[in-house]
Design an enzyme around this catalytic site. Sequence first.
Site, mmCIF file in Angstrom:
data_model
loop_
_atom_site.group_PDB
_atom_site.id
_atom_site.type_symbol
_atom_site.label_atom_id
_atom_site.label_comp_id
_atom_site.label_asym_id
_atom_site.label_seq_id
_atom_site.Cartn_x
_atom_site.Cartn_y
_atom_site.Cartn_z
ATOM 1 N N ARG A 54 -30.874 26.926 -21.262
ATOM 2 C CA ARG A 54 -30.535 25.795 -20.397
ATOM 3 C C ARG A 54 -30.418 24.508 -21.205
ATOM 4 O O ARG A 54 -29.661 23.613 -20.850
ATOM 5 C CB ARG A 54 -31.582 25.628 -19.289
ATOM 6 C CG ARG A 54 -31.545 26.783 -18.290
ATOM 7 C CD ARG A 54 -32.491 26.572 -17.117
ATOM 8 N NE ARG A 54 -32.748 27.858 -16.468
ATOM 9 C CZ ARG A 54 -33.322 27.995 -15.282
ATOM 10 N NH1 ARG A 54 -33.708 26.920 -14.607
ATOM 11 N NH2 ARG A 54 -33.524 29.183 -14.772
ATOM 12 N N GLU A 81 -39.843 35.141 -5.217
ATOM 13 C CA GLU A 81 -40.590 34.019 -4.645
ATOM 14 C C GLU A 81 -41.595 34.507 -3.623
ATOM 15 O O GLU A 81 -41.316 35.432 -2.865
ATOM 16 C CB GLU A 81 -39.644 33.070 -3.896
ATOM 17 C CG GLU A 81 -38.770 32.210 -4.736
ATOM 18 C CD GLU A 81 -37.833 31.454 -3.819
ATOM 19 O OE1 GLU A 81 -38.077 30.262 -3.583
ATOM 20 O OE2 GLU A 81 -36.889 32.071 -3.307
#
Length: 679
Positions: free
Chosen positions: A60, A121
């Site tokens: 990233r 999650e």
Amino acid sequence: MPVARPESSNSRVIAHIDMDCFYVQVEQRKQPILRGHPTAVVQYNSWKGGGLIAVSYEARKYGVKRSMRGDEAKKVCPDIQLVQVPVARGKADLTVYRNAGSEVVSVLSKKGRCERASIDEVYLDLTEAAETMLADNPPERLEVIGEEATKSHILGLHLDGADARDCVREWFLKKDADHRDKLLACGALIVAELRLEVLKETEFTCSAGIAHNKMLAKLASGMNKPSQQTIVPQSSVEKLLESLPVKKMKQLGGKLGTSLQVDLGVNTVGDLLKFSNQKLQELYGINTGTWLWNIARGVCGLEVEGRLLPKSHGSGKTFPGPQALETISSVKKWLHELCEELSDRLLSDLNQNKRIARTLTLHASAYKMNDSESIKKFPSKSCPLRYGVTKLQEDAMSLFNAGLGEYLGVYHVGKHQEWAITGLSISASKIVVIPSGTHSIMKYFCNQNQTSTQSNMLSDACTEDRESSDLHLADLKIDAYKNEAGTECCAPILNTSGPDAEETLKLDDNQAPHIYEVNHQRAGLAEEALLQCFGCENDMESKINQPKLNLAVPNRKSGKEKRKIEKGSSSILQFFSSQSQSLSSCSSSEHPHGIGSTFQGIGASVSGKLVQENHSSSLSGSSNGDGGWSYKSEEIDPTVLNELPLEIQEEVRAWLHPQKQPRRRGSDILHYFSPSTNK
DNA sequence: ACGGATGTGACA
DNA sequence: TTGTCACAT
């Protein structure tokens, strides 16, 4: 005096745990050499290097983004390692990631109520654990705060020059802190521990948010990544939301968020405060309006659902541009691939969690040649789900044909094929836990399975279909036996620490398994019916690991209650047969679902017992939206009822007399007796 | 020719 | 209810 509502406490301790670039971590665990390198996971390498679906934090830094193509990623980050998603049956297969997600859940579900929010999650309700800690072992009394916890970020905490760690430690140890802050502090200590445990058990890092509700916890978990946690004290909420762009809020990332910006000039969540609840309701409806009004104030009453397992399973693939499918046979081929994958997953779910899915749905996307005008969408279709690859494929194909006919309209007949399919997907939903062992019906049919199977019109329909699988009905029987001791059962495999309120079933004496005496002919039918309820028919017989010994489970009922069904009696068979010539919802299908539907009615209603305990969705068999459920309970011939095995009779009678079981609707029985009709 | 493959939830 | 739509990762 009217009171607001039994609003769930505003002092809950909620955590949102979010795995860091999860798919990348899974691949890095598989190939540790990749650790620390800029890495991304791509699916399908051939076109422009494949599409990125996960990007490591190292990558990233170079500006690599999700949804970039592999080629683009290589441009901005030449050193990037691109790992492909596993391919099975010609399509991307996410199984390894799903399983890795389950590993994480099984660690996190050890503390507090746990909700699997997605593959990577989880929400936790740590209220109780935090309260207990605060009562027994408050942080202020601690000598030291764990290392991981001192790395927490605390919104609104001013670090005027001082060492952040010292400030954080101070915050945790503060004696005269707000009670709610103390609860959050306890929650954060617990979460720090859990995250370390996840790391130890799975080698995965994750980030977390700790707050008084789901919305704030979710918001916080993304604020400091990777591998960190963020606490949201109530005192920080107003300022936080004041400047928070609406688009950052979950649920506001799409059209609604855009509408707020464009139509109302609302750019931050705080801007919403200017609007009255009434105004927001006028604009967006009562539910969305109220929800907006609340979130502007940092209020979100959503409970953490105790659910560790997915509610549906799907398998799909897109066929972009030139790959679009233009023949029925290619559609059939791909549906077969999808059905194989789905079947695998359904069987895993059955074996691991004792759950069965009841509805099969097909989605497709298509375009028509010579028809830029009609933007008609390919309709999705669903029908009762039958287990087994071949059954799934048959049914999926029927659903496809039904959808295609509707999509093309009546005028296409005889015309040249002028359509193309750009996406196919099937999914299995309405998944219910089998109350293993309870199930008189289950028990009943399991015990009959080793008896001779008289071939009847049903078994004729399922011949050559030999699939390999490992369906362990035997396991279910073992469970049934254990249940005799009154122990709990059916805990999902993930939940290693004990019963989960939602997914565990408690048994009572009435649910003790029984052995029935029936004639073989009926047993044959019964077997067929059960297997169809499960969807598996003769074709799966070979796969069912059926124990050869007859588990002699003590019968708790007195002998006189046990009933022998007269030999040769066949009115039920006739009844079913007469009702079985139709197929629900997919009208253009060629094969009968009659018995399948009929028996699914039983499965559905029986499972409904569990569903009730789950506060879960309603139960139903198949329907056709065409007035198929036309039977009234009074019209059911009681003599037919009398021919059912005793325990099934009991269940049926219970359905017929809802006053004895207040929450059950009497009409549920109709699903059992009334397969839908469709001309 | 596309952010794919999956998943959940609200609504008509 | 089924099927569509929105939203999310």
